[in-house]
Design a protein around this motif. Structure first.
Motif, PDB file in Angstrom:
ATOM      1  N   GLU A  90     -28.578 -24.908  10.519  1.00 56.71           N
ATOM      2  CA  GLU A  90     -28.377 -23.562  11.025  1.00 56.71           C
ATOM      3  C   GLU A  90     -27.617 -23.600  12.333  1.00 56.71           C
ATOM      4  O   GLU A  90     -28.187 -23.662  13.401  1.00 56.71           O
ATOM      5  N   GLU A 108     -26.136 -21.440  13.931  1.00 56.89           N
ATOM      6  CA  GLU A 108     -26.487 -20.315  14.775  1.00 56.89           C
ATOM      7  C   GLU A 108     -27.697 -20.621  15.660  1.00 56.89           C
ATOM      8  O   GLU A 108     -27.674 -20.412  16.859  1.00 56.89           O
ATOM      9  N   HIS A 155     -25.085 -15.014  11.235  1.00 54.16           N
ATOM     10  CA  HIS A 155     -23.749 -15.539  11.570  1.00 54.16           C
ATOM     11  C   HIS A 155     -22.714 -14.415  11.687  1.00 54.16           C
ATOM     12  O   HIS A 155     -23.065 -13.273  11.957  1.00 54.16           O
ATOM     13  N   GLU A 208     -21.538 -18.686   4.387  1.00 53.13           N
ATOM     14  CA  GLU A 208     -22.823 -17.994   4.482  1.00 53.13           C
ATOM     15  C   GLU A 208     -22.682 -16.617   5.124  1.00 53.13           C
ATOM     16  O   GLU A 208     -23.328 -15.655   4.714  1.00 53.13           O
ATOM     17  N   HIS A 244     -30.222 -15.046   5.653  1.00 52.96           N
ATOM     18  CA  HIS A 244     -29.435 -16.278   5.732  1.00 52.96           C
ATOM     19  C   HIS A 244     -29.411 -16.982   4.384  1.00 52.96           C
ATOM     20  O   HIS A 244     -30.206 -16.681   3.492  1.00 52.96           O
ATOM     21  N   PHE A 245     -28.487 -17.923   4.294  1.00 55.62           N
ATOM     22  CA  PHE A 245     -28.544 -18.897   3.201  1.00 55.62           C
ATOM     23  C   PHE A 245     -28.582 -20.280   3.824  1.00 55.62           C
ATOM     24  O   PHE A 245     -28.150 -20.491   4.951  1.00 55.62           O
TER      25      PHE A 245
HETATM   26 ZN   LIG Z   1     -27.887 -19.203   8.656  1.00 55.89          ZN
END
Ligand SMILES: [Zn+2]
Length: 350
Positions: A6, A8, A137, A153, A206-207
């Motif tokens: 992640e 982010e 994101h 994503e 999210h993915f």
């Molecule tokens: Zn994410």
């Protein structure tokens, strides 16, 4: 280059949200002895709370216990933090101990992880409830990349959010998105946005991606909420996991868990995906600074070719949106009218 799962959260993790104008602000340390954790026999606790009975299911190397509550079945295994609620995985802060054939649970797990499950989720009243949906994101923050078509994503998350917004708007929610286009947005601004609009609920979408290409088989759904004070997190990544910290969002520990369980359940039903459980994390900026209940849903692995193919299909993303919406418009103990369609045929072989 190997990317963290992640980006982010990694890049902005340690920053916390700017405080609202008054009182409870960013993280503070608990006063000494504030958190008192003790070990309590599950049977005694259920007697005191008038739920139960607790049954021991196995005498094998892993002692297993079942608690039948009016609204669900809890399965606890000795020395294992993974527990099950109605067949769904969730994570205790401390592995249960076994003494004289009885399960002992940490008092924090009982108050923060077990007790909320036994209570129904009270959704905000239909007349004036506001959800902030946060597509993860955006802009130069791409998120993870699909192994199937190279899409990012950030685009899938925004599409999922838009679909969810439409569904909730027709089901009694006022809906705001932290971003409606492909722009950069700091994590702290996402929290400030929800604060400014006095959101009743914050849901970040999210993915996922496995950290290593070798793990391309990894797949499934997981839902996060902030770790209660005093408890170790399920997921820490590279961050410190200071259990004494109290975040604004810790005021909503019980609601966080109830929403997370509810959403995880409906998303699993629709997707048929692998259950990675409801997990606790302390480093997620978009969660811990929130002044309302908040969860983060990871809707599948873009690093897994099979799952990435499904996510690339708009019909499947619509189903993911329907699943989250269903979780937020029905009561947790209600017989589930959740979308019972078989997602495999039309989605995998469009
Ligand atoms: Zn994410």
């Amino acid at each position: 280059m190997k990317m963290p799962v992640e980006t982010e959260h990694i890049t902005e993790g340690p920053t916390i949200a700017p405080p609202p104008t008054n009182a409870t602000t960013g993280a503070i340390h608990a006063p000494t002895n504030h958190i008192v954790s003790t070990w309590i026999p599950l049977q005694k606790w259920t007697d005191d709370h008038k739920v139960g009975p607790v049954q021991r299911l196995s005498n094998n190397t892993v002692p297993t216990f079942a608690l039948k509550a009016p609204n669900g079945l809890l399965i606890i295994r000795g020395y294992d933090k993974v527990a099950y609620w109605n067949g769904m995985e969730f994570h205790l802060g401390f592995a249960p101990q076994v003494q004289n054939g009885q399960a002992l649970l940490n008092s924090l797990d009982l108050s923060k992880n077990i007790e909320p499950l036994l209570q129904p989720l009270a959704l905000p009243g239909r007349t004036n409830r506001l959800i902030v949906i946060d597509p993860g994101h955006g802009g130069s923050n791409l998120g993870t990349k699909s192994v199937v078509d190279g899409s990012y994503e950030k685009a899938f998350a925004l599409d999922w959010a838009n679909r969810l917004a439409q569904l909730l708007e027709t089901n009694g929610w006022k809906v705001l998105l932290t971003r409606t286009s492909d722009i950069d947005m700091a994590l702290t601004n996402r929290v400030a946005f929800a604060d400014m609009h006095k959101a009743d609920l914050f849901v970040s979408l999210h993915f996922n991606a496995a950290p290593s290409p070798a793990d391309h088989d990894e797949s499934g759904i997981e839902t996060f909420c902030v770790t209660p004070t005093g408890m170790p997190s399920t997921l820490t990544r590279e961050y410190d996991d200071d259990a004494t910290l109290i975040f604004p969002n810790n005021r909503f520990d019980a609601e966080n868990l109830k929403y997370a369980i509810q959403v995880q359940r409906t998303v699993l039903k629709v997707s048929g995906a692998k259950d990675h459980g409801v997990r606790r994390a302390r480093f997620m900026t978009v969660l811990r600074g929130q002044n309302c209940p908040a969860i983060l849903v990871e809707g599948g692995y873009l690093s897994n070719p099979r799952e990435a193919r499904r996510i690339a299909n708009p019909a499947y993303r619509q189903k993911l949106a329907e699943a989250v919406a269903k979780a937020l418009v029905e009561k947790i103990e209600a017989p589930s009218p959740v979308v019972e369609t078989n997602p495999t045929n039309d989605v995998l072989n469009p």
